[in-house]
Scaffold this motif. Structure first.
Motif, PDB file in Angstrom:
ATOM      1  N   PHE A  90       0.838  -1.206   0.000  1.00 53.98           N
ATOM      2  CA  PHE A  90       0.000   0.000   0.000  1.00 53.98           C
ATOM      3  C   PHE A  90       0.871   1.253   0.000  1.00 53.98           C
ATOM      4  O   PHE A  90       0.645   2.183  -0.778  1.00 53.98           O
ATOM      5  CB  PHE A  90      -0.923   0.006   1.221  1.00 53.98           C
ATOM      6  CG  PHE A  90      -1.798   1.222   1.289  1.00 53.98           C
ATOM      7  CD1 PHE A  90      -3.038   1.228   0.672  1.00 53.98           C
ATOM      8  CD2 PHE A  90      -1.376   2.376   1.934  1.00 53.98           C
ATOM      9  CE1 PHE A  90      -3.841   2.370   0.699  1.00 53.98           C
ATOM     10  CE2 PHE A  90      -2.162   3.520   1.968  1.00 53.98           C
ATOM     11  CZ  PHE A  90      -3.406   3.507   1.358  1.00 53.98           C
ATOM     12  N   PHE A  91       1.879   1.275   0.857  1.00 54.57           N
ATOM     13  CA  PHE A  91       2.778   2.425   0.958  1.00 54.57           C
ATOM     14  C   PHE A  91       3.478   2.693  -0.372  1.00 54.57           C
ATOM     15  O   PHE A  91       3.490   3.830  -0.877  1.00 54.57           O
ATOM     16  CB  PHE A  91       3.805   2.145   2.068  1.00 54.57           C
ATOM     17  CG  PHE A  91       4.893   3.173   2.185  1.00 54.57           C
ATOM     18  CD1 PHE A  91       4.659   4.383   2.821  1.00 54.57           C
ATOM     19  CD2 PHE A  91       6.155   2.932   1.658  1.00 54.57           C
ATOM     20  CE1 PHE A  91       5.674   5.335   2.937  1.00 54.57           C
ATOM     21  CE2 PHE A  91       7.166   3.874   1.773  1.00 54.57           C
ATOM     22  CZ  PHE A  91       6.922   5.080   2.413  1.00 54.57           C
ATOM     23  N   CYS A  92       4.040   1.662  -0.970  1.00 54.78           N
ATOM     24  CA  CYS A  92       4.754   1.818  -2.236  1.00 54.78           C
ATOM     25  C   CYS A  92       3.809   2.235  -3.347  1.00 54.78           C
ATOM     26  O   CYS A  92       4.104   3.153  -4.120  1.00 54.78           O
ATOM     27  CB  CYS A  92       5.453   0.508  -2.594  1.00 54.78           C
ATOM     28  SG  CYS A  92       6.340   0.549  -4.171  1.00 54.78           S
ATOM     29  N   GLY A  93       2.659   1.572  -3.448  1.00 50.10           N
ATOM     30  CA  GLY A  93       1.702   1.876  -4.498  1.00 50.10           C
ATOM     31  C   GLY A  93       1.198   3.300  -4.429  1.00 50.10           C
ATOM     32  O   GLY A  93       1.013   3.959  -5.465  1.00 50.10           O
ATOM     33  N   TRP A  94       0.984   3.808  -3.227  1.00 47.94           N
ATOM     34  CA  TRP A  94       0.454   5.161  -3.056  1.00 47.94           C
ATOM     35  C   TRP A  94       1.451   6.203  -3.562  1.00 47.94           C
ATOM     36  O   TRP A  94       1.086   7.107  -4.316  1.00 47.94           O
ATOM     37  CB  TRP A  94       0.135   5.399  -1.587  1.00 47.94           C
ATOM     38  CG  TRP A  94      -0.435   6.764  -1.294  1.00 47.94           C
ATOM     39  CD1 TRP A  94       0.173   7.785  -0.624  1.00 47.94           C
ATOM     40  CD2 TRP A  94      -1.724   7.250  -1.686  1.00 47.94           C
ATOM     41  NE1 TRP A  94      -0.659   8.880  -0.566  1.00 47.94           N
ATOM     42  CE2 TRP A  94      -1.829   8.577  -1.205  1.00 47.94           C
ATOM     43  CE3 TRP A  94      -2.788   6.696  -2.390  1.00 47.94           C
ATOM     44  CZ2 TRP A  94      -2.960   9.353  -1.407  1.00 47.94           C
ATOM     45  CZ3 TRP A  94      -3.919   7.481  -2.594  1.00 47.94           C
ATOM     46  CH2 TRP A  94      -4.002   8.785  -2.106  1.00 47.94           C
ATOM     47  N   PHE A  95       2.705   6.069  -3.177  1.00 48.94           N
ATOM     48  CA  PHE A  95       3.689   7.061  -3.594  1.00 48.94           C
ATOM     49  C   PHE A  95       4.069   6.903  -5.067  1.00 48.94           C
ATOM     50  O   PHE A  95       4.363   7.888  -5.751  1.00 48.94           O
ATOM     51  CB  PHE A  95       4.929   6.998  -2.699  1.00 48.94           C
ATOM     52  CG  PHE A  95       4.728   7.709  -1.394  1.00 48.94           C
ATOM     53  CD1 PHE A  95       4.887   9.082  -1.304  1.00 48.94           C
ATOM     54  CD2 PHE A  95       4.331   7.017  -0.268  1.00 48.94           C
ATOM     55  CE1 PHE A  95       4.678   9.750  -0.115  1.00 48.94           C
ATOM     56  CE2 PHE A  95       4.119   7.673   0.935  1.00 48.94           C
ATOM     57  CZ  PHE A  95       4.293   9.051   1.024  1.00 48.94           C
ATOM     58  N   LEU A  96       4.042   5.684  -5.578  1.00 46.22           N
ATOM     59  CA  LEU A  96       4.335   5.481  -6.992  1.00 46.22           C
ATOM     60  C   LEU A  96       3.220   6.055  -7.856  1.00 46.22           C
ATOM     61  O   LEU A  96       3.475   6.604  -8.932  1.00 46.22           O
ATOM     62  CB  LEU A  96       4.531   3.992  -7.282  1.00 46.22           C
ATOM     63  CG  LEU A  96       5.024   3.627  -8.685  1.00 46.22           C
ATOM     64  CD1 LEU A  96       6.338   4.323  -9.010  1.00 46.22           C
ATOM     65  CD2 LEU A  96       5.182   2.113  -8.817  1.00 46.22           C
ATOM     66  N   THR A  97       1.977   5.957  -7.396  1.00 47.47           N
ATOM     67  CA  THR A  97       0.845   6.541  -8.125  1.00 47.47           C
ATOM     68  C   THR A  97       1.043   8.042  -8.296  1.00 47.47           C
ATOM     69  O   THR A  97       0.832   8.598  -9.378  1.00 47.47           O
ATOM     70  CB  THR A  97      -0.472   6.271  -7.386  1.00 47.47           C
ATOM     71  OG1 THR A  97      -0.700   4.862  -7.306  1.00 47.47           O
ATOM     72  CG2 THR A  97      -1.648   6.915  -8.119  1.00 47.47           C
ATOM     73  N   LEU A  98       1.454   8.712  -7.237  1.00 47.89           N
ATOM     74  CA  LEU A  98       1.704  10.149  -7.329  1.00 47.89           C
ATOM     75  C   LEU A  98       2.826  10.436  -8.324  1.00 47.89           C
ATOM     76  O   LEU A  98       2.728  11.364  -9.136  1.00 47.89           O
ATOM     77  CB  LEU A  98       2.087  10.707  -5.959  1.00 47.89           C
ATOM     78  CG  LEU A  98       2.555  12.164  -5.984  1.00 47.89           C
ATOM     79  CD1 LEU A  98       1.402  13.084  -6.360  1.00 47.89           C
ATOM     80  CD2 LEU A  98       3.150  12.586  -4.662  1.00 47.89           C
ATOM     81  N   GLY A  99       3.910   9.645  -8.261  1.00 52.59           N
ATOM     82  CA  GLY A  99       5.023   9.863  -9.178  1.00 52.59           C
ATOM     83  C   GLY A  99       4.587   9.793 -10.629  1.00 52.59           C
ATOM     84  O   GLY A  99       4.915  10.672 -11.441  1.00 52.59           O
TER      85      GLY A  99
END
Length: 479
Positions: A90-99
């Motif tokens: 969840f943590f990785c997916g959330w920040f990668l989505t923003l990127g």
């Protein structure tokens, strides 16, 4: 048993290469050479980007291995789940989505910037207000918005159309860039003597180089679109690593040639002192005339198109993977009944990005500056997951996947993880060459807070669903 939505296998190898290459270079290779030269000098900028490409290839080893074993969409989200479980995913997916999403918005704003140079009367129509010192015009907002809507429509019409379009965009981009570079090299008005001093004289050579290395996650982000599209390969996933290497090598060459073409036109210290709106555009126009500028503008337009198209693909597939696992609302895990595309992710990306042009380019740059953080986080998780999968020896620790006994690849995965942490350090440690500005830090904290709110709302599912179910939804594992 709940049905697992499956993307259609329709992407050919050359299309996947184009997605990686076109996304990696985008508009930046045409717009930013003068900025990079100002930061590090011509040779410092080229050296920094080449070192960055080598580090990205080391990271790409882990991506290539994981794609081969788990040819599913999701990229860093899926691999962080594989290696470290649901909360890390969840943590990785959330920040990668923003990127990814911020780069879609930035490519649209780059089109408006090109319009300011080529058709200023249209782009500068009706000044509405100013944000952080940047004047916002209705004309540039309209241009960016139309581009976002057009590429959203292309992406909803099927993976084949977006993949094929990306390939032809790349061919036009390369043709225009070659015309410009060859023309600048052969012109009697240019000289390699203009590249002196080779490094930025106001700082040490290595500080200059590492200031450029710090932006490598942003400069080359796009090669990790390959795992986002892995579920749609119509070829063996084992070819993915070679496609990644080819895309990164060509991207490094492309960046280097455009920097050189900019630096040889006139003494670069004079160029950066003038503070041109578009340094490369002005020196090409001054040397090669209208024809050279037209070729450069065509390449830049194709670079923007490849960036928009490639990151629409990456963002929508990432959100689809999260929606299929219900880390995001389940609507994101559904496919169009006719075109089999993740329409909800495409429409949502378009809707959010349509807000961006109204805030001005300076505010958007704050967001993009910190978006490299999300990308570097995903790189780390991917390399760390691959490291856990490989074994030093038959009796060593590690998951027993195909090809699991490989000390060399395990070492490369470790180097990739350390490189990713180095990128994060360059971005997050105050005083480092690539440290985030205060506005970027604020944007990063706001996005993190929004993620925390979403996590609380989705916590019951994220914590309560069985591992077997998530294995099937995220990794297509029936075990």
């Amino acid at each position: 048993m709940e049905q697992r939505e499956q993307l259609e296998k329709c992407l050919k190898p050359q299309w996947v290469w184009a997605i990686a290459f076109g996304s990696a270079i985008g508009w930046g290779s045409f717009v930013l050479p003068a900025d990079w030269i100002a930061m590090a000098g011509p040779v410092g900028a080229i050296l920094g980007l080449c070192i960055g490409a080598v580090l990205m290839i080391i990271i790409g080893v882990s991506y290539g291995f994981l794609i081969k074993i788990f040819p599913v969409t999701g990229g860093g989200f899926s691999y962080s789940y594989l290696g470290f479980g649901r909360h890390h995913a969840f943590f990785c997916g959330w920040f990668l989505t923003l990127g990814y999403m911020s780069i879609v918005a930035l490519n649209a704003s780059a089109l408006a910037l090109l319009a300011k140079f080529i058709i200023p009367d249209v782009a500068n129509f009706w000044r509405m207000y100013s944000v952080a010192g940047w004047d916002v015009y209705f004309g540039e907002v309209a241009i960016a918005s139309l581009a976002l809507i057009l590429f959203a429509w292309i992406n909803t019409r099927g993976g084949s159309l977006s993949g094929k379009s990306q390939y032809y965009f790349c061919l036009l981009l390369i043709a225009g860039a070659l015309f410009v570079v060859v023309g600048m090299l052969l012109s009697p008005e240019t000289s390699f003597a203009n590249m002196k001093p080779m490094f930025q004289p106001e700082i040490s050579a290595w500080s200059a180089v590492f200031a450029i290395v710090a932006i490598a996650p942003w400069a080359y982000v796009g090669f990790d679109s390959v795992p986002q599209a892995a579920e749609e390969f119509d070829f063996s996933p084992a070819k993915a690593f070679m496609l990644i290497v080819m895309a990164l090598a060509m991207a490094a060459l492309h960046y280097s040639l455009l920097i050189m073409a900019t630096a040889i036109a006139m003494p670069w210290t004079e160029l950066v002192a003038q503070g041109p709106v578009w340094g490369t555009g002005e020196v090409v126009q001054g040397t090669l005339g209208t024809l050279g500028l037209a070729a450069l503008a065509l390449s830049l337009l194709m670079g923007i198109a490849t960036g928009l198209n490639g990151f629409y693909i990456a963002t929508s597939r990432l959100m689809f993977a999260q929606g299929r696992a219900k880390f995001l609302p389940s609507v994101f895990g559904q496919l169009h009944s006719t075109y089999r595309t993740p329409t909800a992710g495409i429409v949502f990306t378009c809707a959010v990005c349509l807000l961006a042009p109204w805030f001005g380019r300076e505010v958007l740059l704050w967001i993009v500056d910190m978006a490299a953080t999300g990308v570097a986080i995903a790189y780390f998780y991917c390399c760390a997951a691959a490291y856990k999968c490989f074994k030093w020896s038959k009796s060593g620790k590690g998951k027993d996947y195909e090809g699991g006994v490989s000390p060399f690849k395990k070492t490369l995965s470790l180097l990739g993880a350390l490189s990713s942490l180095s990128f994060l350090g360059l971005l997050l440690i105050p005083g480092s060459p690539g440290a985030l500005s205060m506005p970027s830090w604020i944007a990063l904290l706001v996005w993190g807070a929004l993620g925390g709110i979403l996590y609380v709302k989705r916590r019951e599912h994220i914590q309560g669903v069985s591992k077997e179910h998530l294995d099937r939804m995220i990794l297509a594992s029936e075990a």
